[in-house]
Design a protein around this motif. Sequence first.
Motif, short mmCIF file in Angstrom:
data_model
loop_
_atom_site.label_atom_id
_atom_site.label_comp_id
_atom_site.label_asym_id
_atom_site.label_seq_id
_atom_site.Cartn_x
_atom_site.Cartn_y
_atom_site.Cartn_z
N CYS A 164 -6.83 -0.59 0.65
CA CYS A 164 -5.86 0.04 1.07
C CYS A 164 -6.80 0.74 2.38
O CYS A 164 -8.03 0.68 2.28
CB CYS A 164 -5.09 1.17 0.64
SG CYS A 164 -4.38 0.56 -1.73
N SER B 175 0.90 -1.09 -0.05
CA SER B 175 0.02 -0.23 -0.51
C SER B 175 0.80 1.65 0.24
O SER B 175 1.87 1.46 0.98
CB SER B 175 -1.13 -0.36 1.49
OG SER B 175 -1.36 -1.08 1.77
N HIS C 183 3.70 11.16 0.80
CA HIS C 183 4.68 12.52 1.86
C HIS C 183 4.67 13.59 0.84
O HIS C 183 5.09 13.32 -0.83
CB HIS C 183 5.80 11.47 1.94
CG HIS C 183 7.06 12.49 2.48
ND1 HIS C 183 6.55 13.21 3.52
CD2 HIS C 183 8.02 12.60 1.57
CE1 HIS C 183 7.79 13.23 3.77
NE2 HIS C 183 8.08 13.86 2.52
N SER D 264 3.01 5.28 0.37
CA SER D 264 3.25 5.82 1.80
C SER D 264 2.44 7.10 1.08
O SER D 264 2.25 7.31 -0.20
CB SER D 264 4.09 5.24 1.93
OG SER D 264 5.46 6.30 1.36
#
Length: 117
Positions: free
Chosen positions: A116, A24, A28, A26
């Motif tokens: 997710c 899944s 940022h 991340s």
Amino acid sequence: YTFGGGTRLEVDLGHVPPKLTVLSPSMHEGKATLLCLANNGFPSGWTLSWKVGCSSSSSSWEESRSPGVLQKDGLYSWSSTLRLPADQWEKLDSVTCEATQDSQTPVPETLWRNQCS
């Protein structure tokens, strides 16, 4: 493998398709980063590529791939990272990582966005 005074044993594993896992994303700095892990494949020339939705390339994606790493069991592992804008990820149903090697049957692994958390 080499034994004793230099006797060498070579085992032909043929083509062993890797086992793929897509993690899944991340999030940022406005980007979604996905990781595809390919384990236990042979030979080392398997290539990882991404398909996002119905497309296999976009100028807004960033892809990076690791070279094959030889494991103690004689098989290889690789990884590939895909970064795409978070707003693009939010509009998708799925992303697929695919391993290909010469004329071998491609090995796909799909992550569905609704899987997710």
